[in-house]
Scaffold this active site. Structure first.
Site: not given
Length: 166
Positions: A27, A117
């Site tokens: 992430h 992301c």
């Protein structure tokens, strides 16, 4: 670059890319300063939920959030990773932060392969969206698709050759 846990943090600077190592993927967030990051969170994902992370593959909308780095990292590890600085020129820090703040609480398109992301934070830092993680995934999908097609063709040819012998 050593990976750190939330309990033994490294010292990110405003505008740095933060790579969080989750069980199945990385992430990405952008460090704003004072312990806060900005990141995109798929609408159906909780703060660090493994099930939510897996479900994010199927999400097409995300919310831009400012959160504490320690909350985003949870029990995972992270590192500062400005890996694209060799190929892309970072924008001035005040521009990066200003761009980031203009997205807070907005809903944005989300797609694991072309609007994830990592794309979001690299767009903030460099002015262009880049994601090696997505490029690798696209390559893997292409390879699997070609391999499946080849096996199907071989199976079809094999079954036709067997049919001729009978």
């Amino acid at each position: 670059m050593a990976a750190m846990s939330a309990s033994s943090p490294c010292d990110p600077e405003p505008g740095d890319l933060i790579e969080v190592f989750r069980p199945l993927y990385q992430h990405w967030a952008l460090y704003l300063g004072d312990g806060y990051v900005i990141n995109v969170v798929p609408e159906d994902e909780g703060p660090t939920s493994i099930l939510g992370s897996a479900a994010s593959v199927f999400s097409n909308r995300a919310r831009v959030k400012i959160q504490l780095l320690k909350d985003v990292v949870g029990s995972n590890t992270y590192r500062v990773n400005n890996k694209y600085d060799n190929t892309c020129t970072p924008l001035p820090v005040h521009v990066i932060i200003q761009r980031a703040q203009s997205f807070v609480n907005k809903e944005v398109s989300y797609n694991v392969l072309d609007s994830n992301c990592e794309h979001f934070v690299t767009m903030l830092r460099y002015g262009e969206a880049v994601s090696n993680q997505a490029t690798r995934a696209i390559g893997a999908i292409g390879f699997v698709t070609v391999a499946a097609g080849a096996f199907s063709l071989l199976g079809l040819l094999h079954s036709r050759s067997r049919d001729r012998h009978y």
